[in-house]
Design an enzyme around this catalytic site. Structure first.
Site, short mmCIF file in Angstrom:
data_model
loop_
_atom_site.label_atom_id
_atom_site.label_comp_id
_atom_site.label_asym_id
_atom_site.label_seq_id
_atom_site.Cartn_x
_atom_site.Cartn_y
_atom_site.Cartn_z
N GLU A 176 32.80 15.00 -72.22
CA GLU A 176 33.81 15.53 -71.29
C GLU A 176 33.17 16.46 -70.26
OE1 GLU A 176 37.03 17.19 -73.63
OE2 GLU A 176 37.91 15.22 -73.88
N GLU A 368 37.59 8.66 -77.37
CA GLU A 368 38.45 9.62 -78.06
C GLU A 368 39.89 9.30 -77.73
OE1 GLU A 368 37.87 13.84 -77.67
OE2 GLU A 368 35.70 13.60 -77.56
C1 BG6 Z 1 38.34 16.62 -76.63
C2 BG6 Z 1 37.00 17.03 -77.19
O1 BG6 Z 1 38.66 17.50 -75.61
O2 BG6 Z 1 39.46 16.68 -77.43
C3 BG6 Z 1 36.95 17.22 -78.69
O3 BG6 Z 1 35.97 16.18 -76.77
C4 BG6 Z 1 38.26 17.79 -79.18
O4 BG6 Z 1 35.84 18.00 -79.01
C5 BG6 Z 1 39.36 16.80 -78.84
O5 BG6 Z 1 38.27 18.13 -80.52
C6 BG6 Z 1 40.73 17.20 -79.36
O6 BG6 Z 1 41.02 18.50 -78.98
P1 BG6 Z 1 41.49 19.59 -80.03
O7 BG6 Z 1 41.52 20.85 -79.33
O8 BG6 Z 1 42.81 19.14 -80.49
O9 BG6 Z 1 40.46 19.54 -81.12
#
Ligand code: BG6
Length: 483
Positions: A176, A368
């Site tokens: 990201e 993701e």
């Molecule tokens: C993304 C990141 O922004 O979202 C991860 O690459 C992160 O590292 C994921 O864990 C989910 O966000 P969060 O804050 O719910 O863990």
């Protein structure tokens, strides 16, 4: 008779999950590793930076993946994973970041981890930097504001590439990469709130990361021409709040805050709209002719995270910024949101895939996606425990159905790795309460817990999705019966 809906995933579609070292490994100071910027954010992205980190905090042990990866990989293999996206903790390999020689013990951990994946026929995808930099580089050098970071990064990347050149094909240069704009310490080891940091300094740091990323692409292709090297952005498309042309332009502008990062990686140069933005905002950055040459080493694929979409408006009265992930934007009245206010929009994923593919005509990878939720552990019929996470199944199913639609639209998609296939520490709020996994981990916000793993209902659901290469998403049997 109803027309059968078929899934459109290719035979070699890479199904799997994605993890980040600082959120799962624990073993913070073990085998020579030193602190990273991840450790210095014990209260999440919006909490204070704490140097040195406190006595106890969640990421210190996290889910102890460092010692339990064999057990966890076995479970991923049971679900049928084809790929696992992991990140390498820079500070395990170069504890301070500026050493000449790597830490063999750190490398040995990743040797074993990758071999364990291969034992089950699971490919490793490696993110070189996922929201952590050796803390020393942040405190002594000012993080990515300093051009020297490019050399340190290059040394780290070369070491890792050479070590795994025959074992790993898919690489991501920075997780990201656009998050640095809203969370400079998280993304770039730069201390201070975004609004306090001089814009020229911030964009200079971003430029250093672009050059480092291009260099990693160049070097990677020299070391092994078969490498597939990609960039990665946090992708949350903006819809105009109304058809007012001012809102359309506002949405375009907000989208470009993300697209800028993919544009440079895919096109090898700064886009015109950013040159205008720099001029109008008195932003000056040092871009050498050597940098410009390096930027021409463009990526093989574009990967992104997708959790939500946003709205944008030029109307000051309606421009109420609500927080979602690290970015804020206007709420969409048509969408529901997760418990953390992240708007749920499966069709937005189809939109994002099409937007990116139309723009770049490069293979894409969703690295993701998932739902962070509060899970309740309940007894199951086998005398163990489980979580009945239908909400997670519904979220993922709706998103994957839209992914299938996007592939039918003509999008070339290499794979899908769901975020946190096993519960890990959240990045934004640094909590265990917000869980994404198919596997529950008995670990809690107060750092208590046995670390036992339990399969949630979604475990067998995802297994079936992978086994059927996505056909189960469309419930073909049910369609037949209904038909
Ligand atoms: C993304 C990141 O922004 O979202 C991860 O690459 C992160 O590292 C994921 O864990 C989910 O966000 P969060 O804050 O719910 O863990």
């Amino acid at each position: 008779m109803t027309k059968e809906i078929k899934a459109s995933f290719s035979e070699n579609f890479l199904w799997g999950g994605a993890l980040a070292a600082s959120q799962c490994e624990g073993a913070t100071l073990e085998d020579g590793k030193k602190w990273t910027t991840g450790d210095a954010m014990p209260y999440g992205v919006f909490g204070d930076v704490v140097i040195p980190p406190p006595e106890n905090y969640l990421k210190k042990e996290a889910i102890d993946f460092y010692h339990r990866y064999k057990e966890d990989i076995k479970l991923f293999a049971e679900m049928g994973f084809k790929i696992l996206r992991i990140s390498i903790s820079w500070a395990r390999i170069f504890p301070n970041g500026d050493e000449a020689e790597p830490n063999e013990k750190g490398l040995a951990f990743y040797d074993n981890l990758i071999d364990e994946l291969h034992k089950y026929g699971i490919e490793a995808m490696i993110t070189l930097v996922h929201f952590e930099t050796p803390l020393y580089l942040a405190t002594e050098y000012g993080g990515w504001t300093n051009r020297k970071m490019i050399d340190f990064y290059q040394h780290f990347v070369e070491t890792v590439y050479n070590r795994y050149k025959d074992k790993v094909k898919y690489w991501i240069t920075f997780n990201e990469i656009n998050v640095i704009l809203d969370a400079p310490f998280n993304g770039g080891g730069i201390q201070g709130k975004p609004e306090e940091i001089d814009k020229s300094v911030l964009y200079q740091a971003i430029h250093h990361q672009f050059v480092a990323s291009a260099l990693a692409t160049k070097i990677g292709h020299e070391i092994n021409p078969e490498f597939k090297i990609g960039c990665m952005v946090a992708n949350s498309p903006h819809y105009p709040l109304t058809p007012n042309p001012d809102d359309i332009l506002e949405a375009m502008k907000r989208d470009r805050e993300t697209l800028f990062f993919a544009d440079v990686h895919a096109r090898g140069k700064y886009p015109g709209y950013m040159k205008r933005y720099f001029e109008e905002n008195d932003i000056h950055i040092d871009i050498t002719s050597e940098d410009q040459e390096l930027l021409k080493h463009t990526v093989d694929f574009i990967s992104f995270s997708y959790y939500m979409s946003y709205c944008a408006t030029a109307d000051e009265k309606l421009n109420v910024q609500e927080l979602g992930n690290v970015k804020s934007a206007v709420k969409n009245p048509y969408l529901e949101a997760s418990e953390w206010g992240w708007q749920i929009d499966p069709k937005g994923l189809r939109f994002a895939l099409n937007q990116f593919y139309d723009r770049y005509q490069l293979p894409l990878f969703i690295v993701e996606n998932g739902l962070g939720a509060v899970d309740d552990l309940v007894p199951d019929e086998k005398g163990s425990y489980t979580v009945i996470d239908d909400y997670r199944i519904n979220y993922l199913k709706a998103h994957l159905q839209q992914v299938s639609e996007a592939i039918k639209d003509g999008v070339e998609l290499l794979g899908y790795t769901s975020w946190g296939p096993i519960d890990i520490v959240s990045n934004t709020i640094s909590e265990m309460k917000k869980r994404y996994g198919f596997i529950y981990v008995d670990k809690h916000n107060d750092c208590s817990g046995t670390l036992e793993r339990y399969k949630k209902k979604s475990f067998s659901w995802y297994k079936e999705v992978i086994e059927s290469n996505g056909e189960s998403l469309f419930n073909i049997e049910k369609q037949r019966k209904d038909g």
